[in-house]
Design an enzyme around this catalytic site. Structure first.
Site, PDB file in Angstrom:
ATOM      1  N   GLY A  45       0.762  -1.241   0.000  1.00 26.00           N
ATOM      2  CA  GLY A  45       0.000   0.000   0.000  1.00 26.00           C
ATOM      3  C   GLY A  45       0.792   1.290   0.000  1.00 26.00           C
ATOM      4  O   GLY A  45       0.343   2.301  -0.524  1.00 26.00           O
ATOM      5  N   ASP A 100       0.657   3.356   4.565  1.00 21.55           N
ATOM      6  CA  ASP A 100      -0.338   4.090   3.796  1.00 21.55           C
ATOM      7  C   ASP A 100      -1.478   4.552   4.696  1.00 21.55           C
ATOM      8  O   ASP A 100      -1.878   5.704   4.677  1.00 21.55           O
ATOM      9  CB  ASP A 100      -0.874   3.247   2.630  1.00 21.55           C
ATOM     10  N   ASP A 103      -5.608   1.827  10.463  1.00 17.84           N
ATOM     11  CA  ASP A 103      -7.043   1.688  10.708  1.00 17.84           C
ATOM     12  C   ASP A 103      -7.255   1.271  12.166  1.00 17.84           C
ATOM     13  O   ASP A 103      -7.488   2.117  13.030  1.00 17.84           O
ATOM     14  CB  ASP A 103      -7.592   0.657   9.716  1.00 17.84           C
ATOM     15  N   GLY A 105      -4.822  -0.045  13.811  1.00 25.51           N
ATOM     16  CA  GLY A 105      -3.497   0.178  14.377  1.00 25.51           C
ATOM     17  C   GLY A 105      -2.743  -1.108  14.699  1.00 25.51           C
ATOM     18  O   GLY A 105      -1.577  -1.080  15.049  1.00 25.51           O
ATOM     19  N   THR A 107      -1.698  -3.658  12.786  1.00 23.28           N
ATOM     20  CA  THR A 107      -0.575  -3.973  11.888  1.00 23.28           C
ATOM     21  C   THR A 107       0.654  -3.184  12.300  1.00 23.28           C
ATOM     22  O   THR A 107       1.737  -3.746  12.497  1.00 23.28           O
ATOM     23  CB  THR A 107      -0.941  -3.625  10.423  1.00 23.28           C
ATOM     24  N   LEU A 108       0.481  -1.890  12.449  1.00 21.36           N
ATOM     25  CA  LEU A 108       1.619  -1.026  12.768  1.00 21.36           C
ATOM     26  C   LEU A 108       2.212  -1.351  14.149  1.00 21.36           C
ATOM     27  O   LEU A 108       3.434  -1.387  14.314  1.00 21.36           O
ATOM     28  CB  LEU A 108       1.192   0.437  12.688  1.00 21.36           C
ATOM     29  N   LYS A 131      -7.290   6.469  10.557  1.00 20.60           N
ATOM     30  CA  LYS A 131      -8.731   6.415  10.813  1.00 20.60           C
ATOM     31  C   LYS A 131      -9.036   6.572  12.306  1.00 20.60           C
ATOM     32  O   LYS A 131      -8.150   6.505  13.150  1.00 20.60           O
ATOM     33  CB  LYS A 131      -9.303   5.089  10.307  1.00 20.60           C
TER      34      LYS A 131
HETATM   35  P1  IMP Z   1      -4.956  -2.033  10.681  1.00 23.08           P
HETATM   36  O1  IMP Z   1      -4.088  -3.166  11.156  1.00 23.08           O
HETATM   37  O2  IMP Z   1      -6.398  -2.241  11.039  1.00 23.08           O
HETATM   38  O3  IMP Z   1      -4.448  -0.690  11.105  1.00 23.08           O
HETATM   39  O4  IMP Z   1      -4.980  -2.153   9.111  1.00 23.08           O
HETATM   40  C1  IMP Z   1      -4.163  -1.452   8.298  1.00 23.08           C
HETATM   41  C2  IMP Z   1      -4.181  -2.042   6.888  1.00 23.08           C
HETATM   42  O5  IMP Z   1      -5.519  -2.299   6.443  1.00 23.08           O
HETATM   43  C3  IMP Z   1      -3.612  -1.037   5.918  1.00 23.08           C
HETATM   44  O6  IMP Z   1      -2.224  -1.171   5.801  1.00 23.08           O
HETATM   45  C4  IMP Z   1      -4.368  -1.355   4.643  1.00 23.08           C
HETATM   46  O7  IMP Z   1      -3.701  -2.375   3.942  1.00 23.08           O
HETATM   47  C5  IMP Z   1      -5.711  -1.876   5.104  1.00 23.08           C
HETATM   48  N1  IMP Z   1      -6.747  -0.811   5.071  1.00 23.08           N
HETATM   49  C6  IMP Z   1      -7.354  -0.254   6.131  1.00 23.08           C
HETATM   50  N2  IMP Z   1      -8.241   0.672   5.754  1.00 23.08           N
HETATM   51  C7  IMP Z   1      -8.189   0.705   4.401  1.00 23.08           C
HETATM   52  C8  IMP Z   1      -8.889   1.500   3.407  1.00 23.08           C
HETATM   53  O8  IMP Z   1      -9.732   2.369   3.674  1.00 23.08           O
HETATM   54  N3  IMP Z   1      -8.541   1.249   2.115  1.00 23.08           N
HETATM   55  C9  IMP Z   1      -7.628   0.321   1.746  1.00 23.08           C
HETATM   56  N4  IMP Z   1      -6.952  -0.422   2.638  1.00 23.08           N
HETATM   57  C10 IMP Z   1      -7.235  -0.235   3.964  1.00 23.08           C
HETATM   58 MG    MG Z   2      -1.138  -1.778   3.999  1.00 20.83          MG
END
Ligand code: IMP
Ligand code: MG
Length: 180
Positions: A45, A100, A103, A105, A107-108, A131
């Site tokens: 991403g 990128d 959401d 958090g 993953t990070l 987000k």
């Molecule tokens: P988290 O672990 O929930 O923070 O997810 C983060 C990952 O989800 C990002 O690196 C994206 O690959 C994917 N993601 C979350 N929201 C979106 C979106 O609105 N569009 C596209 N990919 C998203």
């Molecule tokens: Mg990603």
């Protein structure tokens, strides 16, 4: 604009993204002026954001792309297997993870935890988008481009089911129907 039957509308134009990228790079150039950071863009991403951002970095730095492997279908639960592909030694380095979008958090958080475990000197993160959930949880992201609510976005590297990464503007999912 339609991707796989879903309607998306323009949300953040390329010109706004360009301005923001310069603003963020300027901060990093200043904050890291006495360091030699290693940028770690997380694929897929962040490839477009990382390329544009790094072009504006004027201090000595290194770049190493990494990819996370998550269990398919459960990436939102934070089931991250491991970081793959970092070939530079990260021990005692100042690392800046490039994402990128943050959401939940999860993953990070996992990535930063793993990097700290490798003996990095410092680990910070930059994300083009953040987000609500990550904002409320106060996920540790030092540099943030734009704050979103719950919009699902595509373009500028971000995908919907693998498509839409190629656009230079960011689009959001159009409202689906009248019911709320
Ligand atoms: P988290 O672990 O929930 O923070 O997810 C983060 C990952 O989800 C990002 O690196 C994206 O690959 C994917 N993601 C979350 N929201 C979106 C979106 O609105 N569009 C596209 N990919 C998203
Ligand atoms: Mg990603």
């Amino acid at each position: 604009m339609k991707i796989k039957g879903l309607e998306f509308k323009k949300f953040i134009p390329a010109s706004k993204i360009e301005e923001k990228v310069i603003e963020l790079a300027t901060k990093i150039n200043k904050d890291y002026k006495n360091q030699v950071p290693v940028f770690l863009p997380i694929l897929n991403g962040s490839f477009m954001f990382a390329a544009d951002l790094i072009k504006e970095i004027k201090i000595p730095c290194r770049i190493s792309f990494v990819k996370t492997s998550s269990y398919s279908g459960t990436s939102s639960t934070g089931q991250l297997k491991t970081l793959i592909g970092h070939d530079e030694s990260l021990f005692n380095q100042d690392i800046i993870v490039i994402e990128d979008i943050v959401d939940s958090g999860l993953t990070l958080e996992k990535i930063m935890e793993e990097l700290r475990g490798l003996g990095a000197k410092s680990v910070e993160a930059i994300s083009l988008l953040r987000k609500t959930e990550a904002r409320e949880k106060n996920t540790d992201v030092k540099y943030i481009g734009f704050e979103l609510d719950a919009e699902f976005v595509v373009g500028y590297g971000l995908d919907y089911d693998g498509f839409g990464r190629n656009y230079k503007d960011i689009y959001k999912l159009a409202d689906v129907g009248p019911e709320k």
